[in-house]
Design an enzyme around this catalytic site. Structure first.
Site, mmCIF file in Angstrom:
data_model
loop_
_atom_site.group_PDB
_atom_site.id
_atom_site.type_symbol
_atom_site.label_atom_id
_atom_site.label_comp_id
_atom_site.label_asym_id
_atom_site.label_seq_id
_atom_site.Cartn_x
_atom_site.Cartn_y
_atom_site.Cartn_z
ATOM 1 N N PHE A 137 -5.762 -12.826 8.569
ATOM 2 C CA PHE A 137 -5.713 -13.278 9.963
ATOM 3 C C PHE A 137 -5.812 -12.119 10.950
ATOM 4 O O PHE A 137 -5.520 -12.272 12.134
ATOM 5 C CB PHE A 137 -4.456 -14.113 10.216
ATOM 6 N N HIS A 138 -6.208 -10.968 10.453
ATOM 7 C CA HIS A 138 -6.408 -9.821 11.354
ATOM 8 C C HIS A 138 -7.777 -9.948 12.007
ATOM 9 O O HIS A 138 -8.743 -10.337 11.373
ATOM 10 C CB HIS A 138 -6.320 -8.519 10.554
ATOM 11 N N CYS B 20 4.957 8.129 -4.618
ATOM 12 C CA CYS B 20 5.845 9.195 -4.165
ATOM 13 C C CYS B 20 5.054 10.500 -4.181
ATOM 14 O O CYS B 20 4.408 10.816 -5.183
ATOM 15 C CB CYS B 20 7.037 9.279 -5.125
ATOM 16 N N ARG C 245 0.857 -1.178 0.000
ATOM 17 C CA ARG C 245 0.000 0.000 0.000
ATOM 18 C C ARG C 245 0.891 1.224 0.000
ATOM 19 O O ARG C 245 2.076 1.139 0.243
ATOM 20 C CB ARG C 245 -0.893 -0.003 1.234
ATOM 21 N N TRP D 92 0.268 -7.944 11.848
ATOM 22 C CA TRP D 92 1.563 -7.427 11.395
ATOM 23 C C TRP D 92 2.627 -7.526 12.477
ATOM 24 O O TRP D 92 3.756 -7.101 12.275
ATOM 25 C CB TRP D 92 1.417 -5.984 10.913
ATOM 26 N N GLU E 162 -9.150 3.732 14.370
ATOM 27 C CA GLU E 162 -8.884 2.297 14.235
ATOM 28 C C GLU E 162 -8.241 1.776 15.510
ATOM 29 O O GLU E 162 -7.389 2.438 16.110
ATOM 30 C CB GLU E 162 -7.873 2.024 13.110
ATOM 31 N N GLU F 116 -3.474 6.522 6.689
ATOM 32 C CA GLU F 116 -2.166 6.476 7.351
ATOM 33 C C GLU F 116 -1.048 6.955 6.426
ATOM 34 O O GLU F 116 -0.123 6.206 6.077
ATOM 35 C CB GLU F 116 -1.881 5.062 7.868
ATOM 36 N N CYS G 5 10.772 9.230 0.102
ATOM 37 C CA CYS G 5 11.103 8.782 -1.248
ATOM 38 C C CYS G 5 12.357 9.527 -1.679
ATOM 39 O O CYS G 5 12.506 10.714 -1.393
ATOM 40 C CB CYS G 5 9.948 9.067 -2.205
ATOM 41 N N GLU H 81 -4.489 -9.423 4.948
ATOM 42 C CA GLU H 81 -4.924 -9.232 6.334
ATOM 43 C C GLU H 81 -5.961 -10.274 6.760
ATOM 44 O O GLU H 81 -6.778 -10.017 7.632
ATOM 45 C CB GLU H 81 -5.440 -7.808 6.502
HETATM 46 C C1 GAL Z 1 -3.716 0.007 9.978
HETATM 47 C C2 GAL Z 1 -4.331 0.286 8.620
HETATM 48 C C3 GAL Z 1 -5.495 -0.637 8.339
HETATM 49 C C4 GAL Z 1 -5.125 -2.056 8.639
HETATM 50 C C5 GAL Z 1 -4.658 -2.119 10.060
HETATM 51 C C6 GAL Z 1 -4.298 -3.482 10.530
HETATM 52 O O1 GAL Z 1 -2.442 0.503 10.107
HETATM 53 O O2 GAL Z 1 -4.772 1.612 8.547
HETATM 54 O O3 GAL Z 1 -5.873 -0.481 6.992
HETATM 55 O O4 GAL Z 1 -4.140 -2.498 7.769
HETATM 56 O O5 GAL Z 1 -3.521 -1.331 10.223
HETATM 57 O O6 GAL Z 1 -3.849 -3.481 11.857
#
Ligand code: GAL
EC number: 3.2.1.23
Length: 694
Positions: free
Chosen positions: A383-384, A140, A136, A341, A333, A175, A183, A381
């Site tokens: 497994f998020h 630049c 994502r 991650w 969020e 974000e 860049c 994502e």
């Molecule tokens: C954030 C992002 C989301 C998603 C999330 C996962 O940083 O804005 O789109 O990827 O992390 O934790």
């Protein structure tokens, strides 16, 4: 390249000029009550699932979703060809269900078609490698092709939905900087030179600011100035710091360009989700937050952080400091469970969803939102965690999400109230953090967030409210101001900090603060040049310690990582070194300045020492806890026109008793004064409406 209606300027020019002074806006009310919801990505699901989504959203009390965050490629299916069918349908469905939409400009993820046609859009890393598409933020900010396509799409989106009654908020990009923070391409080099012209005026001034006489690096022509490329070597620290500042401005310029396009078609408030935490941030959020109608943050706890609730409190206190005036902000969020991650992504413990969410609300968020509504079956994502996990409505997470929805509904009247004024502040400055962590420093592995969090922790554990403020903040309202490892400080900021003890307040400065000016030049005459007069002490030499090495202190503890040879002038030693060649020398000093006090901490202290000093500071500055609560119970108060609201969060696994009275809005029960201590259940939360306000 000619001027383009979607570009808003010549490529690479006038990044700074494209950043207008922020326009103050009245506080916004996004929805009726506290916002609750998350990122909603219906495009990942067959149409029949959407009906179930909306039914369950209503069941849970969801009133706001972020829509279309990554939906550029699924709408603009060929260059300039847009199929709005699914987005029309989704917005209509949500609207009929009474759910507000935070509509995103989907520029965080350019379509792969665009990246294939213009690979030069992707950012170039410092070593010259062009980041391939696939992640994502593969763009630049100095690239005019990206900007043209992005703004053209934003314009089409805003034209179509700018007046749609479901759209309560614009969510620009996602974000910024989380993938394209820097860049190093040739276009960026050009844009950087223009930025330097705007900041310094002449090339001579650049040479002077950066001290390019060293290593004979004096620039004779502008095109000799390049970004700090390469993996080896040591770029000039002034160049490095200005490149960081330029990069933040270049991304801000993209945000503002999208915002300006949206505002031509819509009166709905505009924001973007920041990533405010404890360390040095990817961009300088102090310059970003004032350009949002309501500042929004994404906060994820780290699974391996034993004090994740304090990290959360720090981020929330920093949001409040960035926004100023104690105005509410929005948790855009967070997660209901495991992120995907981190190295090992564990679920949250029972109770944490509610406690963490209400922890943010306690510290000023007007809602609690998540990534994401429904767990994705496929994609990076998968497994998020989500509000609706893979195991569906029979999951614990879903039960807690519904519980949270009920709580937020019960707390409706808290919306728009402000956290009570703090009398203590910690200064967090991103450019100072970038400076600390980069280049040939006396200690190469110091992290900027470390001391910030440590001093915050000591106050947090005492339930002494503390704003985490940027260097641009007014310090006048604070009785105690703490300045941790703020390596580079502009003189006007230093002067405002020195004024704190001069007007009777308490200032505490830690090691490696005020050593350099804003151009990263050492202020000569003894460290820390910006503060040594007010501190009544100065440092002659730095003694960073090796891993595992410790220097004993006369308070019974030992310093690690960092020590200094300090010379007293008018200050007294509060703590002294008792081992190494520093033995007998001061480690922590205190100086009387009129009715005020200035402290210097020359070492990285263990928590026990920090706690003792924090106790002395609180005593000197007369700082009271928000409530008298047992260890592990967090107390924060929001204040409205009629009532105040005392949030009590029990982070321990046993019930705790707190002296407090009022009506608990979460259970609807009264706990009058005189009824004895209130029980806050293990891992639970109480929110007392206090009448009258204390
Ligand atoms: C954030 C992002 C989301 C998603 C999330 C996962 O940083 O804005 O789109 O990827 O992390 O934790």
């Amino acid at each position: 390249m000619t001027a383009d209606p979607w570009y808003g300027g010549e490529p690479g020019t006038a990044v700074r000029a494209s950043i207008p002074a922020p326009v103050p806006r009245p506080p916004v009310r996004l929805v009726d009550g506290l916002a609750f919801g998350g990122d909603y990505n219906p495009e990942q699901w067959p149409r029949e699932v959407w009906d179930e989504d909306v039914r369950l959203m209503r069941e849970a009390g969801v009133n706001l979703v972020s829509l279309g965050v990554f939906a550029w490629g699924t709408v603009e299916t060929a260059d300039g060809v847009r199929d709005w069918t699914w987005l029309d349908d989704a917005i209509g469905l949500l609207h009929r269900a009474g759910i507000g939409v935070g509509l995103a400009t989907p520029t965080a993820a350019p379509p792969s078609r665009l990246l294939a046609a213009h690979p030069e859009i992707a950012p170039v890393l410092a070593d010259g490698f062009r980041e391939p598409a696939g992640g994502r933020l593969a763009w630049c900010p100095a690239n005019p092709v990206f900007r043209r396509h992005a703004l053209r799409h934003v314009e089409a989106l805003a034209e179509r939905y700018g007046r749609h009654p479901a759209v309560r908020l614009w969510h620009i990009g996602n974000e910024f900087g989380g993938g394209n923070a820097r860049c190093y391409c040739d276009l960026s080099a050009e844009a950087f030179r223009d930025w330097l012209r705007e900041r310094h005026g002449t090339l001579d001034a650049v040479n002077t600011a950066w001290g390019t006489a060293q290593w004979g690096h004096r620039f004779g022509a502008w095109d000799e100035v390049l970004p700090p490329r390469g993996r080896h070597g040591a770029p000039n620290p002034g160049l490095f710091l200005d490149y960081e500042r330029y990069s933040s401005d270049a991304l801000l310029s993209q945000y503002l360009a999208e915002k300006a396009v949206v505002e031509r078609h819509s009166d709905a408030p505009v924001t973007t989700n920041l990533m405010v935490g404890a360390g040095a941030q990817v961009v300088d959020y102090a310059t970003w937050a004032p350009h949002t109608a309501i500042a929004a943050n994404d906060h994820y706890t780290l699974v391996d952080d034993p004090r994740r609730e304090q990290d959360l409190a720090f981020a929330a206190d920093r949001m409040r400091g960035l926004v100023g005036d104690r105005r509410p902000w929005l948790l855009m969020e967070s997660s209901t469970g495991s992120p995907s991650w981190q190295p090992r992504n564990r679920a949250k413990d029972p109770g944490e969803i509610v406690r963490h969410s209400l922890g943010h609300v306690a510290r000023g968020s007007d809602g609690a939102m998540f990534f994401q509504w429904r767990a994705s079956r496929a994609g990076a994502e998968q497994f998020h965690s989500a509000m609706l996990p893979h195991s569906g409505t029979r999951s614990r997470v879903w039960r807690e999400v519904r519980e949270l929805g009920r709580h937020l509904q019960a707390l409706k009247e808290v919306q728009g109230t402000r956290v009570e004024p703090a009398r203590a502040a910690i200064v967090a400055d991103d450019p100072a953090g970038w400076a600390l962590q980069h280049g040939l420093k006396p200690h190469r592995s110091l992290r900027y967030g470390r001391e910030l969090r440590e001093w915050h922790r000591a106050l947090w554990e005492r339930n002494v409210l503390c704003d985490v403020v940027p260097a641009s903040a007014a310090f006048d309202a604070y009785d105690l101001v703490i300045v941790p490892t703020m390596l580079a400080v502009a003189e006007p900021v230093a002067a405002r900090l020195r004024a704190v003890p001069e007007r009777g307040g308490t200032l505490l400065v830690t090691y490696l603060s005020g050593v350099c000016d804003e151009d990263h030049q050492v202020i000569p005459g003894g460290f820390p040049g910006a503060f040594r007069d007010v501190l009544g002490a100065w440092t002659d030499e730095f003694y960073p310690l090796q891993a595992g090495e410790a220097v004993a202190l006369d308070d019974g503890a030992a310093a690690t990582e960092w020590t200094e040879r300090v010379v007293l002038e008018t200050a007294e030693a509060v703590v002294s070194y008792t081992s190494s060649s520093l033995a007998g020398g001061p480690a922590v000093t205190r100086n009387r300045v009129g009715d005020g006090t200035a402290w210097y901490v020359s070492a990285h202290l263990p928590s026990a020492s920090v706690d003792r000093i924090a106790g002395l500071l609180a005593e000197t500055a007369g700082l009271e806890p928000t409530a008298t609560a047992p260890p592990g119970v967090e107390a924060v108060r929001r204040v409205g026109p009629e009532h105040s609201y005392l949030f009590l969060l029990n982070h321990t696994d046993t019930d705790q008793a707190v002296d407090a009275a009022g009506r608990d809005l979460l259970t609807g029960t009264d706990h009058p004064s005189g009824a004895g201590p209130l029980t806050v259940p293990a891992g639970g939360v109480r929110v007392l409406r206090e009448t009258p306000r204390p």
